[in-house]
Design an enzyme around this catalytic site. Structure first.
Site, PDB file in Angstrom:
ATOM      1  N   PHE A  27      16.082  -1.188  14.324  1.00  0.00           N
ATOM      2  CA  PHE A  27      14.836  -1.716  13.766  1.00  0.00           C
ATOM      3  C   PHE A  27      14.190  -2.685  14.737  1.00  0.00           C
ATOM      4  O   PHE A  27      14.876  -3.522  15.355  1.00  0.00           O
ATOM      5  CB  PHE A  27      15.102  -2.486  12.460  1.00  0.00           C
ATOM      6  CG  PHE A  27      15.178  -1.621  11.235  1.00  0.00           C
ATOM      7  CD1 PHE A  27      14.066  -1.438  10.424  1.00  0.00           C
ATOM      8  CD2 PHE A  27      16.369  -0.990  10.882  1.00  0.00           C
ATOM      9  CE1 PHE A  27      14.131  -0.643   9.288  1.00  0.00           C
ATOM     10  CE2 PHE A  27      16.450  -0.191   9.746  1.00  0.00           C
ATOM     11  CZ  PHE A  27      15.324  -0.016   8.947  1.00  0.00           C
ATOM     12  N   CYS A  33       2.366 -10.673   8.318  1.00  0.00           N
ATOM     13  CA  CYS A  33       1.919  -9.651   7.373  1.00  0.00           C
ATOM     14  C   CYS A  33       0.560 -10.060   6.821  1.00  0.00           C
ATOM     15  O   CYS A  33       0.276 -11.257   6.705  1.00  0.00           O
ATOM     16  CB  CYS A  33       2.918  -9.486   6.231  1.00  0.00           C
ATOM     17  SG  CYS A  33       2.518  -8.076   5.162  1.00  0.00           S
ATOM     18  N   CYS A  48       2.549  -9.301  -2.990  1.00  0.00           N
ATOM     19  CA  CYS A  48       3.925  -8.792  -2.957  1.00  0.00           C
ATOM     20  C   CYS A  48       4.915  -9.866  -3.407  1.00  0.00           C
ATOM     21  O   CYS A  48       5.728 -10.332  -2.594  1.00  0.00           O
ATOM     22  CB  CYS A  48       4.284  -8.329  -1.550  1.00  0.00           C
ATOM     23  SG  CYS A  48       3.157  -7.133  -0.838  1.00  0.00           S
ATOM     24  N   CYS A  51       8.570  -9.369  -2.325  1.00  0.00           N
ATOM     25  CA  CYS A  51       8.894  -9.092  -0.912  1.00  0.00           C
ATOM     26  C   CYS A  51      10.312  -9.566  -0.584  1.00  0.00           C
ATOM     27  O   CYS A  51      10.684 -10.688  -0.919  1.00  0.00           O
ATOM     28  CB  CYS A  51       7.887  -9.778   0.018  1.00  0.00           C
ATOM     29  SG  CYS A  51       8.222  -9.409   1.761  1.00  0.00           S
ATOM     30  N   ASP A  52      11.083  -8.688   0.064  1.00  0.00           N
ATOM     31  CA  ASP A  52      12.481  -9.020   0.366  1.00  0.00           C
ATOM     32  C   ASP A  52      12.693  -9.288   1.859  1.00  0.00           C
ATOM     33  O   ASP A  52      13.818  -9.246   2.341  1.00  0.00           O
ATOM     34  CB  ASP A  52      13.412  -7.886  -0.109  1.00  0.00           C
ATOM     35  CG  ASP A  52      13.099  -6.543   0.549  1.00  0.00           C
ATOM     36  OD1 ASP A  52      12.192  -6.480   1.407  1.00  0.00           O
ATOM     37  OD2 ASP A  52      13.766  -5.551   0.205  1.00  0.00           O
ATOM     38  N   THR A  53      11.603  -9.555   2.584  1.00  0.00           N
ATOM     39  CA  THR A  53      11.697  -9.630   4.040  1.00  0.00           C
ATOM     40  C   THR A  53      11.242 -10.981   4.580  1.00  0.00           C
ATOM     41  O   THR A  53      10.193 -11.491   4.177  1.00  0.00           O
ATOM     42  CB  THR A  53      10.812  -8.530   4.670  1.00  0.00           C
ATOM     43  OG1 THR A  53      11.141  -7.281   4.072  1.00  0.00           O
ATOM     44  CG2 THR A  53      11.054  -8.441   6.164  1.00  0.00           C
ATOM     45  N   GLU A 108       6.800   1.840   9.383  1.00  0.00           N
ATOM     46  CA  GLU A 108       6.706   1.462   7.968  1.00  0.00           C
ATOM     47  C   GLU A 108       5.504   0.532   7.819  1.00  0.00           C
ATOM     48  O   GLU A 108       5.475  -0.554   8.411  1.00  0.00           O
ATOM     49  CB  GLU A 108       7.987   0.752   7.524  1.00  0.00           C
ATOM     50  CG  GLU A 108       9.213   1.644   7.625  1.00  0.00           C
ATOM     51  CD  GLU A 108      10.511   0.993   7.169  1.00  0.00           C
ATOM     52  OE1 GLU A 108      11.405   1.733   6.746  1.00  0.00           O
ATOM     53  OE2 GLU A 108      10.632  -0.242   7.239  1.00  0.00           O
ATOM     54  N   HIS A 206      21.085   0.599   1.713  1.00  0.00           N
ATOM     55  CA  HIS A 206      21.638  -0.467   2.561  1.00  0.00           C
ATOM     56  C   HIS A 206      22.044  -1.671   1.705  1.00  0.00           C
ATOM     57  O   HIS A 206      22.966  -2.408   2.062  1.00  0.00           O
ATOM     58  CB  HIS A 206      20.638  -0.876   3.650  1.00  0.00           C
ATOM     59  CG  HIS A 206      19.286  -1.260   3.153  1.00  0.00           C
ATOM     60  ND1 HIS A 206      18.419  -0.363   2.569  1.00  0.00           N
ATOM     61  CD2 HIS A 206      18.646  -2.453   3.139  1.00  0.00           C
ATOM     62  CE1 HIS A 206      17.306  -0.973   2.227  1.00  0.00           C
ATOM     63  NE2 HIS A 206      17.425  -2.249   2.553  1.00  0.00           N
TER      64      HIS A 206
HETATM   65  S1  SF4 Z   1       6.445  -6.242   0.923  1.00  0.00           S
HETATM   66 FE1  SF4 Z   1       6.477  -8.027   2.323  1.00  0.00          FE
HETATM   67  S2  SF4 Z   1       6.376  -7.125   4.378  1.00  0.00           S
HETATM   68 FE2  SF4 Z   1       5.733  -5.508   2.930  1.00  0.00          FE
HETATM   69  S3  SF4 Z   1       3.495  -5.661   2.826  1.00  0.00           S
HETATM   70 FE3  SF4 Z   1       4.310  -6.951   1.197  1.00  0.00          FE
HETATM   71  S4  SF4 Z   1       4.466  -9.040   2.078  1.00  0.00           S
HETATM   72 FE4  SF4 Z   1       4.238  -7.573   3.770  1.00  0.00          FE
END
Ligand code: SF4
Length: 212
Positions: A27, A33, A48, A51-53, A108, A206
């Site tokens: 990755f 974002c 979001c 959001c898990d990131t 993605e 995962h």
């Molecule tokens: S889930 Fe997280 S990374 Fe994906 S578009 Fe939404 S804020 Fe951005």
């Protein structure tokens, strides 16, 4: 020299979701974002809230440095360009540097940004996961659409994207940050059973396997 703000580069691991599930990949996670600024205090009101990131911060790297980091992890094969929103930064220079190094690229994206045709066709597999209603999507087609379910925005449902041009269509439960949400998984399963046709269930394996 041109640089890209990169949160992290990691692998080898497996792609945990969607059409490439189980494939060995590395990755490249881009920082930033356009759907959320990444701060905890603004998350609930963002597009979001699930959001898990973590895509804040990161390191500025040239295309050559990105390739060098990848080569130390995975000498060939799939590289997933993720984020954040990678299309805020991704350009043909980086795409060609990665392809010249022998990688097959997967992207993605949330589909909200204009994507030049020349860039789109260089990517081996494009996954679009909508975070805005259908009429605000700028990406004209994708190899795969992945609708998170149940989405907090009532205008983002599989039914709203039935006609989106994609070879693979997935409904994926909104999960917790690092584990499966059983209630949402049951709802996503029920929705797939209701719609059938091209729609398939995508799990984030995962999170089941406990890998990054
Ligand atoms: S889930 Fe997280 S990374 Fe994906 S578009 Fe939404 S804020 Fe951005």
């Amino acid at each position: 020299m041109k640089t890209y703000l990169i949160k992290n580069i990691f692998g080898p691991t497996i792609q945990g979701e969607g059409a490439l599930v189980g494939s060995v990949v590395a990755f490249v996670r881009f920082s930033g974002c356009n759907m959320w600024d990444g701060r905890a205090e603004t998350k609930a009101a963002s597009a979001c809230p699930y959001c898990d990131t973590d895509f804040r911060g990161g390191e500025r790297l040239t295309a050559a440095q990105i390739v060098e980091r990848l080569k130390a992890l995975l000498p060939y094969g799939w590289v997933v360009l993720s984020g954040g929103e990678p299309l805020l930064q991704l350009d043909l220079d980086l795409v060609f540097a990665l392809k010249d190094a022998g990688y097959i690229l997967a992207l993605e994206t949330n589909g909200t940004l204009d994507t030049p045709l020349a860039l789109h066709r260089e990517i081996g597999h494009v996954t679009m996961s909508p975070k805005v209603p259908r009429e605000q999507i700028h990406m004209f087609s994708a190899d795969e659409i992945k609708v998170l379910y149940p989405h907090p925005n009532p205008l983002i449902t599989p039914e709203h994207f039935n006609d989106y041009p994609a070879d693979h269509k997935f409904i994926q439960p909104v999960n917790d940050e690092s584990s499966i949400n059983d209630e949402n998984m049951a709802k996503a399963l029920a929705k797939v059973l209701e719609l059938g046709g091209p729609w398939r269930l995508s799990l984030q394996i995962h999170k089941i396997l406990g890998v990054e």
